[in-house]
Design an enzyme around this catalytic site. Structure first.
Site, PDB file in Angstrom:
ATOM      1  N   THR A   1      -0.582   1.240   4.864  1.00  0.00           N
ATOM      2  CA  THR A   1      -0.981   1.703   6.198  1.00  0.00           C
ATOM      3  C   THR A   1      -1.786   0.680   6.993  1.00  0.00           C
ATOM      4  O   THR A   1      -1.937   0.834   8.199  1.00  0.00           O
ATOM      5  CB  THR A   1      -1.815   2.991   6.090  1.00  0.00           C
ATOM      6  OG1 THR A   1      -2.930   2.763   5.206  1.00  0.00           O
ATOM      7  CG2 THR A   1      -0.964   4.132   5.545  1.00  0.00           C
ATOM      8  N   ARG A   2      -2.290  -0.370   6.339  1.00  0.00           N
ATOM      9  CA  ARG A   2      -3.072  -1.371   7.059  1.00  0.00           C
ATOM     10  C   ARG A   2      -2.781  -2.756   6.507  1.00  0.00           C
ATOM     11  O   ARG A   2      -2.777  -2.957   5.292  1.00  0.00           O
ATOM     12  CB  ARG A   2      -4.579  -1.084   6.956  1.00  0.00           C
ATOM     13  CG  ARG A   2      -5.012   0.144   7.737  1.00  0.00           C
ATOM     14  CD  ARG A   2      -6.487   0.456   7.523  1.00  0.00           C
ATOM     15  NE  ARG A   2      -6.837   1.690   8.217  1.00  0.00           N
ATOM     16  CZ  ARG A   2      -7.248   1.751   9.479  1.00  0.00           C
ATOM     17  NH1 ARG A   2      -7.393   0.628  10.168  1.00  0.00           N
ATOM     18  NH2 ARG A   2      -7.518   2.906  10.045  1.00  0.00           N
TER      19      ARG A   2
ATOM     20  N   VAL B   1      -4.085  -3.935   2.926  1.00  0.00           N
ATOM     21  CA  VAL B   1      -5.469  -3.661   2.537  1.00  0.00           C
ATOM     22  C   VAL B   1      -5.733  -2.168   2.407  1.00  0.00           C
ATOM     23  O   VAL B   1      -6.810  -1.766   1.971  1.00  0.00           O
ATOM     24  CB  VAL B   1      -6.476  -4.285   3.530  1.00  0.00           C
ATOM     25  CG1 VAL B   1      -6.372  -5.796   3.514  1.00  0.00           C
ATOM     26  CG2 VAL B   1      -6.262  -3.746   4.945  1.00  0.00           C
ATOM     27  N   SER B   2      -4.773  -1.335   2.767  1.00  0.00           N
ATOM     28  CA  SER B   2      -4.956   0.107   2.643  1.00  0.00           C
ATOM     29  C   SER B   2      -3.593   0.765   2.523  1.00  0.00           C
ATOM     30  O   SER B   2      -2.599   0.273   3.062  1.00  0.00           O
ATOM     31  CB  SER B   2      -5.701   0.660   3.867  1.00  0.00           C
ATOM     32  OG  SER B   2      -5.945   2.038   3.725  1.00  0.00           O
ATOM     33  N   SER B   3      -3.560   1.885   1.795  1.00  0.00           N
ATOM     34  CA  SER B   3      -2.292   2.596   1.636  1.00  0.00           C
ATOM     35  C   SER B   3      -2.537   4.078   1.467  1.00  0.00           C
ATOM     36  O   SER B   3      -3.633   4.507   1.089  1.00  0.00           O
ATOM     37  CB  SER B   3      -1.508   2.046   0.433  1.00  0.00           C
ATOM     38  OG  SER B   3      -2.210   2.281  -0.765  1.00  0.00           O
TER      39      SER B   3
END
Length: 327
Positions: free
Chosen positions: A87-88, A95-97
């Site tokens: 997601t990022r 760096v994000s999921s």
């Protein structure tokens, strides 16, 4: 609760959600009817309006407002696959999921939530997990916290679009959320080097803390503000580290270790769990001597100002201090 509002994907999403839930149920992940209802009714696609998928040389962005209808179909189908969704991106790296639904279901089941419980979630993410919790116990009993305003703002918007309004707090999750304590359950969606003492202090006696530690999931039964104990679940779990007022996780060294061991997920779990406390070669000798133990043979104890991990027995011969944290 959780009704979609003016969503052009309502029917297709409902069908995709039903297929996902059927697959999770067939795998034994949704034995609790309350959690099955939550996964059936909470629209995951509203929490991932865009995400990234790996392609040759980098990542491709899929999003719900793409003008190409085929790419919109791919976005919606991917939102209901049993896999994590990036997601990022930062400097070309994820760096994000959003977590894999089957792992989320396993964690929620292990959390042992009951009617009337209050729940604190550390790590707001997309807001999807908070929505599942809100569906289970009600908005007023759920708090989710994250360090970054952009994450909490997005989570709050996703939750509102899906029809849920738990408390979304911007703050240091390592310190819990004292203003809304006490909690019956605390669940973290970020990896820990050790257990923040504030969490136990904000958890009711008889409560539970479920959190990623090393590459596993520790389920701690809380006796009081200074005592908790529990074992790891069988499953592996990989999450981004908890940020805020927490010690850094010790480095894991593998130089000179047999390749067969280094490639083993269970051995790397032991290496991470004992990093900074046990020499990697000692860890390898233990792993072989104890016949490559599964995660559920390990546990964690918090007692007063100490906390340690152990194999088989908290008072047995194999135990190691957890990091340098203060309990």
């Amino acid at each position: 609760m959780g009704a979609e509002r003016e969503d052009p994907f309502v029917e297709a999403a409902a069908e995709a959600r039903h297929r996902l839930v059927a697959a999770l149920a067939a795998a034994g992940e949704l034995a609790d009817p309350a959690w099955r209802a939550a996964f059936e009714e909470v629209p995951r696609h509203l929490f991932v309006p865009y995400y990234y998928v790996g392609v040759m040389g980098g990542y491709e962005r899929l999003w719900r407002d793409d003008p190409d209808p085929r790419r919109r179909e791919r976005w919606l189908a991917g939102a209901y696959e049993d896999r994590p969704l990036g997601t990022r991106l930062r400097d070309g790296d994820l760096v994000s999921s959003a977590s894999q639904p089957s792992l989320m279901a396993a964690m929620l089941h292990a959390l042992g939530v009951r009617d009337g419980h209050t729940v604190l979630e550390i790590g707001a993410g997309t807001g999807y997990n908070a929505a599942l919790l809100s569906h289970r116990v009600g908005d007023e009993r759920v708090t989710t916290i994250d360090l970054d305003t952009d994450i909490t703002d997005a989570a709050k918007a996703h939750l509102a679009e899906a029809g849920y309004r738990p408390a979304v707090i911007t703050g240091d999750g390592a310190r819990g959320c004292p203003g809304r304590a006490p909690f019956d359950r605390i669940i973290a969606t970020c990896a820990l080097p050790s257990v923040p003492g504030a969490w136990l202090a904000q958890c009711r006696p008889g409560g539970r803390v479920l959190a990623p530690l090393s590459t596993g999931l520790i389920s701690l039964d809380v006796r009081d503000a200074e005592h908790a104990e529990g074992r790891f679940l069988h499953t592996s779990a990989y999450f981004v580290p908890l940020r805020g007022d927490v010690p850094r996780a010790p480095e894991v060294h593998t130089v000179g270790l047999p390749r067969r061991a280094v490639d083993s997920e269970l051995f790397r779990f032991l290496l991470t769990l004992t990093a900074g406390s046990l020499d990697p070669y000692e860890a390898h000798a233990l792993w072989q001597r104890e016949h490559r133990p599964q995660r559920e043979r390990y546990g964690v104890t918090v007692s007063g100002g100490r906390q340690w991990a152990w194999l088989d027995d908290p008072e047995g011969p194999y135990s190691w201090p957890l990091g340098s944290s203060s309990a």
